[in-house]
Design an enzyme around this catalytic site. Structure first.
Site, PDB file in Angstrom:
ATOM      1  N   ASN A 174       0.928  -1.057   0.049  1.00 38.96           N
ATOM      2  CA  ASN A 174      -0.192  -0.004  -0.013  1.00 38.96           C
ATOM      3  C   ASN A 174       0.849   1.199   0.178  1.00 38.96           C
ATOM      4  O   ASN A 174       1.569   1.598   1.000  1.00 38.96           O
ATOM      5  CB  ASN A 174      -0.828  -0.035   1.346  1.00 38.96           C
ATOM      6  N   HIS A 222     -13.049   2.999  -0.258  1.00 36.61           N
ATOM      7  CA  HIS A 222     -13.263   1.926   0.862  1.00 36.61           C
ATOM      8  C   HIS A 222     -13.905   0.588   0.457  1.00 36.61           C
ATOM      9  O   HIS A 222     -14.525  -0.263   1.181  1.00 36.61           O
ATOM     10  CB  HIS A 222     -13.844   2.330   2.181  1.00 36.61           C
ATOM     11  N   MET A 254     -10.934   9.995  17.366  1.00 34.02           N
ATOM     12  CA  MET A 254     -11.871   9.865  18.364  1.00 34.02           C
ATOM     13  C   MET A 254     -11.896   9.181  19.991  1.00 34.02           C
ATOM     14  O   MET A 254     -12.518   9.613  20.707  1.00 34.02           O
ATOM     15  CB  MET A 254     -12.976   8.739  17.591  1.00 34.02           C
ATOM     16  N   ARG A 299      -2.515  -2.183  -3.573  1.00 34.81           N
ATOM     17  CA  ARG A 299      -3.490  -1.338  -3.270  1.00 34.81           C
ATOM     18  C   ARG A 299      -3.638  -0.059  -4.321  1.00 34.81           C
ATOM     19  O   ARG A 299      -2.610   0.769  -4.210  1.00 34.81           O
ATOM     20  CB  ARG A 299      -3.575  -0.616  -1.792  1.00 34.81           C
ATOM     21  N   GLU A 311     -14.938  -0.747  14.925  1.00 35.30           N
ATOM     22  CA  GLU A 311     -14.747  -1.668  15.729  1.00 35.30           C
ATOM     23  C   GLU A 311     -14.438  -1.576  17.101  1.00 35.30           C
ATOM     24  O   GLU A 311     -14.347  -2.545  17.897  1.00 35.30           O
ATOM     25  CB  GLU A 311     -13.230  -2.402  15.231  1.00 35.30           C
ATOM     26  N   GLU A 318      -8.245  -4.980   4.740  1.00 37.90           N
ATOM     27  CA  GLU A 318      -8.099  -4.783   3.495  1.00 37.90           C
ATOM     28  C   GLU A 318      -6.909  -5.686   2.815  1.00 37.90           C
ATOM     29  O   GLU A 318      -7.240  -6.028   1.706  1.00 37.90           O
ATOM     30  CB  GLU A 318      -7.977  -3.149   3.218  1.00 37.90           C
ATOM     31  N   GLY A 352     -11.173   8.148   7.618  1.00 36.13           N
ATOM     32  CA  GLY A 352     -11.966   8.163   6.668  1.00 36.13           C
ATOM     33  C   GLY A 352     -13.323   7.566   6.843  1.00 36.13           C
ATOM     34  O   GLY A 352     -13.298   6.717   7.504  1.00 36.13           O
ATOM     35  N   ARG A 384     -12.010  15.759   7.569  1.00 34.20           N
ATOM     36  CA  ARG A 384     -12.700  16.200   6.257  1.00 34.20           C
ATOM     37  C   ARG A 384     -13.991  16.623   6.901  1.00 34.20           C
ATOM     38  O   ARG A 384     -14.363  15.960   7.614  1.00 34.20           O
ATOM     39  CB  ARG A 384     -12.598  14.895   5.387  1.00 34.20           C
TER      40      ARG A 384
HETATM   41  P1  ADP Z   1      -7.628   4.921   8.919  1.00 31.81           P
HETATM   42  O1  ADP Z   1      -8.844   5.505   8.145  1.00 31.81           O
HETATM   43  O2  ADP Z   1      -6.557   6.238   9.007  1.00 31.81           O
HETATM   44  O3  ADP Z   1      -7.235   3.561   8.639  1.00 31.81           O
HETATM   45  P2  ADP Z   1      -8.763   3.820  11.451  1.00 31.81           P
HETATM   46  O4  ADP Z   1      -9.593   2.767  10.582  1.00 31.81           O
HETATM   47  O5  ADP Z   1      -7.403   3.015  11.909  1.00 31.81           O
HETATM   48  O6  ADP Z   1      -8.164   4.880  10.401  1.00 31.81           O
HETATM   49  O7  ADP Z   1      -9.379   4.840  12.523  1.00 31.81           O
HETATM   50  C1  ADP Z   1      -8.860   5.537  13.098  1.00 31.81           C
HETATM   51  C2  ADP Z   1      -9.746   6.048  14.084  1.00 31.81           C
HETATM   52  O8  ADP Z   1     -10.246   5.128  14.955  1.00 31.81           O
HETATM   53  C3  ADP Z   1      -9.349   7.237  15.087  1.00 31.81           C
HETATM   54  O9  ADP Z   1     -10.092   8.382  14.942  1.00 31.81           O
HETATM   55  C4  ADP Z   1      -9.233   6.509  16.335  1.00 31.81           C
HETATM   56  O10 ADP Z   1      -9.329   7.459  17.434  1.00 31.81           O
HETATM   57  C5  ADP Z   1     -10.462   5.560  16.300  1.00 31.81           C
HETATM   58  N1  ADP Z   1     -10.162   4.746  17.499  1.00 31.81           N
HETATM   59  C6  ADP Z   1      -9.258   3.801  17.496  1.00 31.81           C
HETATM   60  N2  ADP Z   1      -9.563   2.952  18.515  1.00 31.81           N
HETATM   61  C7  ADP Z   1     -10.414   3.596  19.278  1.00 31.81           C
HETATM   62  C8  ADP Z   1     -11.203   3.506  20.601  1.00 31.81           C
HETATM   63  N3  ADP Z   1     -10.879   2.471  21.475  1.00 31.81           N
HETATM   64  N4  ADP Z   1     -12.148   4.322  20.801  1.00 31.81           N
HETATM   65  C9  ADP Z   1     -12.482   5.407  19.961  1.00 31.81           C
HETATM   66  N5  ADP Z   1     -11.853   5.305  18.810  1.00 31.81           N
HETATM   67  C10 ADP Z   1     -10.948   4.591  18.477  1.00 31.81           C
END
Ligand code: ADP
Length: 400
Positions: A7, A179, A283, A90, A333, A384, A211, A240
């Site tokens: 990727n 995605h 988050m 990717r 997740e 992915e 995203g 965004r």
């Molecule tokens: P990307 O789009 O960069 O691949 P990810 O799928 O890794 O992103 O998601 C990143 C987001 O997931 C961030 O906002 C992160 O804070 C959030 N996140 C990861 N673990 C937790 C958690 N335990 N509680 C809340 N948000 C989480």
């Protein structure tokens, strides 16, 4: 037999090496900050992690470093790079040229170059990754797996913007969605978790990461998805804005005097959770601050949830019914609180969350709806890279 998944971004290359026979990931790594002072490589080999500062000034040098690490006597997993039988790449934007994963040849590279116009930030590094890795591994199959391909089943009524036709006909301005590789993987996993054929399910997938994409999947096919020509459309995201009145752009340009490039930067990098929370685009951090009473963070969570909820309502209507709601990616997740806030008040759609199971579900595949919920709610960790690995095996005709 080994398959390498790549990727390639503008300043980083992520990679994962799979054992073709078992589908097991043997090593996973990233070369980051390419061309900067603080470039590094991090590689996780069966739970053993190495990280070191390196000096790489371009993608070619980074690939040499990756192959050195994979074959390193101490930490490596290969005796020689000739053990690699295929490479999966990717690819972000395949426009409407690529409707499925494709074996790369000179003609494909030329067509990928034509897609640069639509994804000027993403496609050039993808192409660079393909070209540099083909130089090192020229005699094995390389396969491109597109983020946009899964959404090529969208009908014209969902992919066209109501604009004068010439912009679509001459410049391919339409909705593409992203995605898609995640959606394809997650939809298959969700159907098997529910023990039902994918073809019989109407599903809404909430890919909530940095995203955000919400997708309506009808019988395994994408009917509609929230991202458009670019990944800016849809609910609110990490940095965004997601959906706004296009008139805001003209206002910022004419009345506030901002340049188009400045507005582009604001909408893509300075908006969303980051702007509203005033704290972070992350988050997890926002949730912690909100719990301590930070009102900006509370509002950021409320707006994030509200905008996802609107898409769920819209897509339940577009699908004319719903059997399954699926959560995936970082927030989907790992954040029971965001999932609970999204599902709250949606009982009228047949969605009933099991609060205790939801609370205990972090990063694992699980059905989190109550046993009397008409619509199943499922958490599926996305992968992915694994989907790219499966596609590469198939398209390259490898039979492990
Ligand atoms: P990307 O789009 O960069 O691949 P990810 O799928 O890794 O992103 O998601 C990143 C987001 O997931 C961030 O906002 C992160 O804070 C959030 N996140 C990861 N673990 C937790 C958690 N335990 N509680 C809340 N948000 C989480």
């Amino acid at each position: 037999m080994k398959v390498l998944v790549i990727n390639c971004g503008s300043s980083s290359i992520k990679y994962e090496l799979y054992e073709a026979e078992t589908g097991q990931a043997l090593a996973k790594g990233i070369v980051g900050c390419i061309g900067e002072k603080n470039s590094f490589i991090r590689q996780d080999t069966r739970g053993r992690e190495i990280r070191r500062q390196v000096s790489v000034s371009n993608h070619g040098e980074s690939f040499e470093l990756i192959f050195e690490n994979l074959t390193n006597r101490q930490n490596g997993v290969l005796r020689d790079i000739s053990e690699i039988s295929a490479v999966g790449h990717r690819a972000v934007h395949g426009a409407d040229t690529f409707i499925e994963s494709t074996l790369i040849n000179e003609d494909v590279i030329r067509k990928l170059e034509e897609c640069i116009l639509l994804a000027p930030l993403h496609n050039p590094p993808n192409l660079l990754g393909i070209q540099e890795s083909r130089k090192i591994l020229p005699s094995i199959p390389h396969v491109a797996v597109f983020d946009t391909a899964f959404h090529q089943t969208m009908p014209p009524k969902t992919y066209l913007y109501p604009l004068p036709g010439e912009y679509y006909q001459s410049f391919k301005v339409r909705r593409y969605g992203f995605h898609g590789t995640s959606c394809r993987y997650v939809s298959q996993k969700a159907a098997s978790a529910l023990g039902k054929p994918l073809e019989e399910l109407r599903m809404i997938i909430c890919h909530l990461g940095n995203g955000v994409t919400v997708t309506a999947v009808d019988g395994g096919k994408s009917l509609d998805t929230s991202m458009g020509l670019t990944p800016l459309e849809g609910p609110m995201m990490g940095t965004r804005s997601g959906d706004i009145d296009a008139g805001v752009i003209f206002f910022l340009h004419r009345q506030v005097g901002l340049s188009v490039d400045h507005i582009d930067n604001i909408l893509n990098r300075e908006s969303g959770l980051l702007a509203v929370s005033t704290v972070s685009n992350n988050m997890e951090e926002i949730t912690e601050e909100a719990k301590k009473g930070n009102e900006h963070c509370q509002l950021a969570m409320e707006m994030f949830v509200y905008r996802v909820k609107k898409y769920i309502g819209a897509y339940a209507a577009a699908l004319e019914g719903l059997e399954s709601l699926v959560f995936t990616a970082g927030i989907g997740e790992n954040s029971p609180i965001i999932r609970a806030m999204i599902c709250e008040g949606l009982e009228f759609l047949g969605l009933k969350l099991d609060k205790a199971i939801n609370k205990d579900t972090l990063g694992v595949e699980r059905i989190i709806s109550s046993s009397d919920s008409r619509v199943s709610i499922v958490v599926v960790p996305t992968n992915e890279e694994l989907m790219i690995f499966y596609d590469t095996l198939k398209v390259a005709g490898l039979n492990p």
